[in-house]
Every structure is written in structure tokens, then in C-alpha cells.
Write a protein that holds these residues in place. Structure first.
Motif, PDB file in Angstrom:
ATOM      1  N   GLY A  10      20.497  -6.305  29.810  1.00 19.72           N
ATOM      2  CA  GLY A  10      19.646  -5.715  30.844  1.00 19.72           C
ATOM      3  C   GLY A  10      19.626  -6.651  32.026  1.00 19.72           C
ATOM      4  N   SER A  11      18.978  -6.218  33.099  1.00 20.04           N
ATOM      5  CA  SER A  11      18.833  -7.092  34.257  1.00 20.04           C
ATOM      6  C   SER A  11      17.776  -8.169  33.981  1.00 20.04           C
ATOM      7  CB  SER A  11      18.403  -6.272  35.482  1.00 20.04           C
ATOM      8  OG  SER A  11      19.414  -5.369  35.864  1.00 20.04           O
ATOM      9  N   ASN A  12      17.939  -9.316  34.612  1.00 18.64           N
ATOM     10  CA  ASN A  12      16.934 -10.379  34.560  1.00 18.64           C
ATOM     11  C   ASN A  12      16.701 -10.907  33.144  1.00 18.64           C
ATOM     12  OD1 ASN A  12      15.285 -12.053  36.107  1.00 18.64           O
ATOM     13  ND2 ASN A  12      13.460 -10.822  35.740  1.00 18.64           N
ATOM     14  N   SER A 135      23.826  -4.834  33.580  1.00 20.43           N
ATOM     15  CA  SER A 135      24.160  -4.657  32.170  1.00 20.43           C
ATOM     16  C   SER A 135      25.368  -3.745  32.009  1.00 20.43           C
ATOM     17  CB  SER A 135      22.969  -4.053  31.418  1.00 20.43           C
ATOM     18  OG  SER A 135      23.351  -3.622  30.134  1.00 20.43           O
ATOM     19  N   PRO A 136      26.253  -4.055  31.070  1.00 14.96           N
ATOM     20  CA  PRO A 136      27.377  -3.145  30.790  1.00 14.96           C
ATOM     21  C   PRO A 136      26.923  -1.835  30.165  1.00 14.96           C
ATOM     22  CG  PRO A 136      27.280  -4.852  29.121  1.00 14.96           C
ATOM     23  CD  PRO A 136      26.263  -5.220  30.168  1.00 14.96           C
ATOM     24  N   ALA A 137      25.659  -1.796  29.696  1.00 11.72           N
ATOM     25  CA  ALA A 137      25.150  -0.567  29.094  1.00 11.72           C
ATOM     26  C   ALA A 137      24.928   0.539  30.122  1.00 11.72           C
ATOM     27  CB  ALA A 137      23.848  -0.848  28.351  1.00 11.72           C
ATOM     28  N   GLU A 138      24.993   0.208  31.404  1.00 10.71           N
ATOM     29  CA  GLU A 138      24.885   1.235  32.450  1.00 10.71           C
ATOM     30  C   GLU A 138      26.233   1.936  32.566  1.00 10.71           C
ATOM     31  OE1 GLU A 138      23.822  -1.603  35.359  1.00 10.71           O
ATOM     32  OE2 GLU A 138      21.677  -1.541  34.913  1.00 10.71           O
ATOM     33  N   VAL A 139      26.584   2.667  31.510  1.00 10.61           N
ATOM     34  CA  VAL A 139      27.934   3.240  31.402  1.00 10.61           C
ATOM     35  C   VAL A 139      28.172   4.340  32.435  1.00 10.61           C
ATOM     36  CG1 VAL A 139      28.272   2.581  29.000  1.00 10.61           C
ATOM     37  CG2 VAL A 139      27.117   4.733  29.530  1.00 10.61           C
ATOM     38  N   ASN A 140      27.095   4.885  33.007  1.00 11.14           N
ATOM     39  CA  ASN A 140      27.269   5.855  34.083  1.00 11.14           C
ATOM     40  C   ASN A 140      27.888   5.220  35.323  1.00 11.14           C
ATOM     41  OD1 ASN A 140      24.657   4.503  34.059  1.00 11.14           O
ATOM     42  ND2 ASN A 140      24.218   5.632  35.948  1.00 11.14           N
ATOM     43  N   LEU A 141      27.857   3.887  35.401  1.00 10.66           N
ATOM     44  CA  LEU A 141      28.424   3.161  36.540  1.00 10.66           C
ATOM     45  C   LEU A 141      29.736   2.473  36.171  1.00 10.66           C
ATOM     46  CD1 LEU A 141      25.130   1.436  37.811  1.00 10.66           C
ATOM     47  CD2 LEU A 141      26.065   3.666  38.471  1.00 10.66           C
ATOM     48  N   GLN A 173      18.164  -3.372  22.506  1.00  9.58           N
ATOM     49  CA  GLN A 173      18.964  -3.772  23.660  1.00  9.58           C
ATOM     50  C   GLN A 173      20.404  -4.038  23.247  1.00  9.58           C
ATOM     51  OE1 GLN A 173      17.483  -7.214  25.822  1.00  9.58           O
ATOM     52  NE2 GLN A 173      15.364  -6.573  25.520  1.00  9.58           N
ATOM     53  N   ILE A 174      20.565  -4.819  22.194  1.00  7.53           N
ATOM     54  CA  ILE A 174      21.905  -5.285  21.827  1.00  7.53           C
ATOM     55  C   ILE A 174      22.652  -4.232  21.000  1.00  7.53           C
ATOM     56  CG2 ILE A 174      23.183  -7.059  20.578  1.00  7.53           C
ATOM     57  CD1 ILE A 174      20.968  -9.026  21.407  1.00  7.53           C
ATOM     58  N   VAL A 175      21.998  -3.696  19.985  1.00  7.67           N
ATOM     59  CA  VAL A 175      22.651  -2.665  19.167  1.00  7.67           C
ATOM     60  C   VAL A 175      22.937  -1.424  20.009  1.00  7.67           C
ATOM     61  CG1 VAL A 175      22.378  -1.169  17.155  1.00  7.67           C
ATOM     62  CG2 VAL A 175      21.591  -3.549  17.050  1.00  7.67           C
ATOM     63  N   GLY A 176      21.998  -1.074  20.877  1.00  7.85           N
ATOM     64  CA  GLY A 176      22.185   0.088  21.737  1.00  7.85           C
ATOM     65  C   GLY A 176      23.303  -0.105  22.736  1.00  7.85           C
TER      66      GLY A 176
END
Length: 481
Positions: A10-12, A135-141, A173-176
């Protein structure tokens, strides 16, 4: 060894601090190491020796690595000017100002500059420690990404994912993150670490093992909260907070909507005789403040409107009537004048905005940006100031006859006839110990004798010690390829 990348769930989550600590730890191992952040979004910028600009966090990381900051350490810097648009700085130089949607069309052109800068650092050093963005989780970007997995894949750099347990939900956060990533992106991640733990880390043992089991990733440790983090420059304006209040002389700083280069405040916050108050939107300027600072801004005219919307113009006028002091730095200096004129629409729509009228000066915005390190002499005391300038606009007027400082004999800044309102384009002035002591003495703050440079160095050493004590630093650095 070649490179390793710290990305965040995530950020920050503390990526910038982790990279700084790892840089110092690697230097202690005898390695030549350089920090690198492909893309950064921040109005807290540093000027490099070659007259470019990079994120302030990368300048701190360079210091941790024992290096001069270079534009290659942060090849793409985005400096927000409004809710929708930002200035795009490429390898230290302004390329354009663009809206968010337009930036996506520009990004494919920027990967070349990113890989070029990374290649130069990689060729010059044993190790490059890379910091992701967001975060790389922002897969829409993900399409066109140059900051996280797009860079890691293109440069073949292994990734360690950092999670922030302080905000809660770190297991998710991490598993997701693994769950939403493309499998080829997820394959770049070699492990994870947990940051900002408060209390007994053994209480998280079951959660730590659960993350290892769910992801198959190697854990590199749980890092407790670093208590000395406040001694190091913050990158995000959201992290700005008032200093500890201890009955010292109150200095109030206005938290402008586009506040920039706010690390100017760090040496003041650390002074034991100062209570630094960050005045938030909707709050009044404290009536017992001895000094009010108008900091830098990425949108001077926009922040003049913002300032008036908070009623701070009325508070400032009352502060001056009571005999208080005012200091404007960069954009804050421009706001103190009679007006700010932007005929070419450099910071927004063309037009003229009335200033606060506390200095008899006028500012006209011009396309040329002044971007330089500066050696100056404080006019009233004759003390040396090493700082930097990073601004657009020319400021002229009668109060320039009483300059704040002199640069090569030429006047810099302005002072009101009564000496209580001052403006200057010089950032970093309070990092100079002798000048800071003399300036604060004028408002009744006793000299503390503290050294800002020594304080930052000690905090970086303590950060490296902290990482060594709680993380598998050798294992982390050993991942580099």
C-alpha cells in the motif's frame, strides 16, 4: 549483486525509510550502493549538483549511501499542481504539465528514460536498491506501469513486498496482493517483510506463518516501529505533524493545500526551545505564535485563494499588528507581496491574484525555472547560508532594498520597513546551525547547540542498526541479481 526492489502492499508503508536504512547497511558491508525510484510523486524536491531535481526521499537515500544526489536516482518526478494535473520532471528537467489521464498516454515514452537512468546506476555501483511507488496491487493501473511491476519485469529486478501492520489488515495486504497480481508479476516477488510493528512481535508469529503458508514467499522479518523516524525528512505532506509541545516559543506554519519543500521545517521541529505548530485547514493561527511561516507552494495563486478561504489572511494581519514576525519561503514569499501575476497561465488559468500586502514587492510568473544550489550571506548577521532555489517567477519591489540575504553581492529576498516581515527564495536555510541559532535568537529562542547534520547522520545509523537487529538484511541483499 546488481539490484533489489522494495515494493509496498500500500502507499506510505515505509518504503522510503526501508531503502534508506538498507543503503546505509550495504555501505557498512563495503558495497558501493545507489538508491533508485523510477517514478515519484512529491512536491518535496531536492536540487542535485548538476542543477536537476529529484524527490527529497531519494536525496536522503543518497546521503545514506554516501553519495551526492543525482537525477538518475529518480528519473521521473511528478509534482502535483492541482487535483487533476501535475508537472512532469524527466531526468531532472521539466518536460510538461499534464492531467492524470493524459499522463497515461505519455508513460510509454518514459520507460526509456527510466531504464537508461537505471542502467547508468547499475554500471557504476555494486548494488542498486530500488523503491516502488504506491502498490502493485493497483492492477487497474498495471498497463504501461513504470513504477512497480512494469519496471521490475523490464529490468529483471527481484522484489520484496513490505506490509504496514500499524494500519491493520497486514495479512490481507500481502496475501491479497498476491491474489490480484498477474502470475508473471507475482513470480517477481521473492519475499515479504512486516513494517511498523508496535508491542511484542512474537504476538504476530501465527500471522507471519500464515502469510508464508498462503503465499509461499519467504519472510524477512518483522520490523518494530522506528522511534527516530521523526528526525528524518518526511516525503508525504500527509505525514506533516506538529512537533512535541514543551512550553517553547511557538512557531506556526500554514499547511497549504500544495505545500512544497516542507523539509525546511525539520530543523525547527527538532529544536528543544521551539514548539512548531502545523496549522491545519479550518484552524486559526495561534494568537501567541511568535513567528508564522508561509512555506513553499506548488501553486502560489491557488494557495493564496486557499489561505483566504481558511481566514488565515485575517489572522496574519492581526499577528502583524500584535508585533509578530512572518517569514515567507519561496511561494510563501510571493504570497506576502502586493500581487502575483501569471500572464501566461504557467500555474493555471492566466490572471492576477492579490497578495497579502505585507511586503512591498510584486511577482510575475515566468516560464524559466530557477533550479540551483545557492551559497548566500544573511544580510542582517553576515552568516553563511547554504541552500537551494527551486522556483518560477521574478519578484521585485521597494522592500527588496532591504534584502534577506546576498548572493555574490546581489540582493536576495525582501524585508518590511519594520523588519518583522521577511521573504526569501532560499530553501534549506535552517539546516545551517549558526544561522538557525542567530535567527531564532531574534524571536527569543535560546541557542541549543544542536547540529542538524549530525542529527540526521545519527538517525540514519540508528535506522541501519534497527534493520540489522530485526530483519534478515543479509538475506535481503543476497536476493539481488
Amino acid at each position: 549483486m546488481t539490484a533489489i526492489m522494495i515494493q509496498g502492499a500500500g502507499s506510505n508503508v515505509g518504503k522510503s525509510m526501508l531503502v534508506a536504512g538498507l543503503c546505509r547497511a550495504a555501505v557498512r558491508r563495503g558495497l558501493s550502493v545507489a538508491p533508485f525510484k523510477p517514478q515519484n510523486m512529491s512536491n518535496n524536491a531536492a536540487v542535485t549538483a548538476d542543477g536537476g531535481e529529484i524527490g527529497r526521499a531519494q536525496a536522503l537515500q543518497a546521503r545514506a549511501a554516501g553519495l551526492e544526489p543525482m537525477v538518475d536516482m529518480n528519473p521521473i518526478l511528478l509534482k502535483p499542481e492541482s487535483e487533476l494535473g501535475a508537472q512532469v520532471v524527466v531526468q531532472g528537467r521539466r518536460l510538461t504539465t499534464t492531467r492524470a489521464r493524459e499522463y497515461w498516454a505519455l508513460k510509454p515514452q518514459l520507460m526509456g528514460a527510466v531504464l537508461e537512468s537505471f542502467g547508468r546506476l547499475k554500471a557504476a555501483h555494486d548494488l542498486v536498491i530500488v523503491e516502488g511507488a504506491g502498490s502493485p496491487a493497483e492492477v487497474n493501473l498495471r498497463a504501461g506501469d513504470i513504477a512497480n511491476m512494469g519496471f521490475a519485469r523490464a529490468a529483471d529486478v527481484p522484489v520484496v513486498l513490505a506490509g504496514d501492520i500499524d494500519r491493520g489488515g497486514v495479512i490481507a495486504q500481502i496475501v491479497g496482493t498476491q491474489a490480484v497480481l498477474d502470475p508473471a508479476d507475482a513470480a517477481m516477488i521473492e519475499g515479504f517483510l512486516i513494517n511498523k510493528f508496535r508491542g511484542d512481535p512474537s504476538l504476530f508469529d501465527d500471522g507471519y506463518r500464515m502469510i508464508e503458508a498462503r503465499t509461499g514467499w519467504r519472510g524477512f522479518g518483522v520490523l518494530p516501529w522506528f522511534a527516530q523516524a521523526h528526525l528524518l525528512p518526511a516525503e508525504d505532506a500527509l505525514d506533516l505533524a506538529s512537533g512535541p509541545l514543551g512550553g517553547g516559543v511557538k512557531i506556526a506554519c500554514l499547511t497549504l493545500s500544495r505545500i512544497a519543500n516542507f523539509d525546511d521545517l525539520d530543523p525547527l521541529k527538532a529544536e528543544p526551545g521551539v514548539d512548531l505548530i502545523m496549522v491545519r485547514p479550518g484552524e486559526a493561527i495561534p494568537g501567541d505564535a511568535r513567528l508564522v511561516i508561509l512555506p513553499g507552494s506548488k501553486s502560489t495563486r491557488g494557495d493564496l485563494d486557499f489561505l483566504r478561504a481558511q481566514g488565515w489572511d485575517i489572522d496574519l494581519a492581526a499577528h502583524v499588528r500584535r508585533g509578530g514576525h512572518v517569514l515567507g519561503i519561496c511561494g510563501g514569499y510571493q504570497m506576502l507581496g502586493r500581487f502575483v501575476d501569471d500572464p501566461q497561465g504557467i500555474e493555471g488559468a492566466p490572471g492576477r491574484t492579490p497578495g497579502l500586502g505585507l511586503l512591498d514587492v510584486e511577482t510575475v510568473m515566468t516560464p524559466d525555472k530557477r533550479l540551483t544550489r545557492t551559497e548566500a550571506v544573511h544580510a542582517p548577521t553576515g552568516l553563511a547560508i547554504s541552500g537551494y532555489e527551486i522556483h518560477i517567477g521574478r519578484t521585485e519591489g521597494a522592500d527588496r532594498a532591504r534584502p534577506f540575504a546576498r548572493i555574490g553581492g546581489a540582493p536576495e529576498g525582501a524585508t518590511s520597513a519594520d523588519g518583522r516581515v521577511t521573504g526569501s527564495y532560499l530553501h534549506g536555510m535552517f539546516a545551517q546551525d549558526a544561522f538557525r541559532a542567530a535567527y531564532l535568537a531574534q524571536i527569543g529562542v535560546a541557542a541549543s547547540g544542536r547540529s542538524q547534520g549530525a542529527s540526521v547522520e545519527a538517525a540514519l545509523d540508528a535506522l541501519a542498526d534497527h534493520l540489522e537487529a530485526h530483519l534478515d538484511v543479509g538475506g535481503l541483499l543476497g536476493l539481488a541479481r
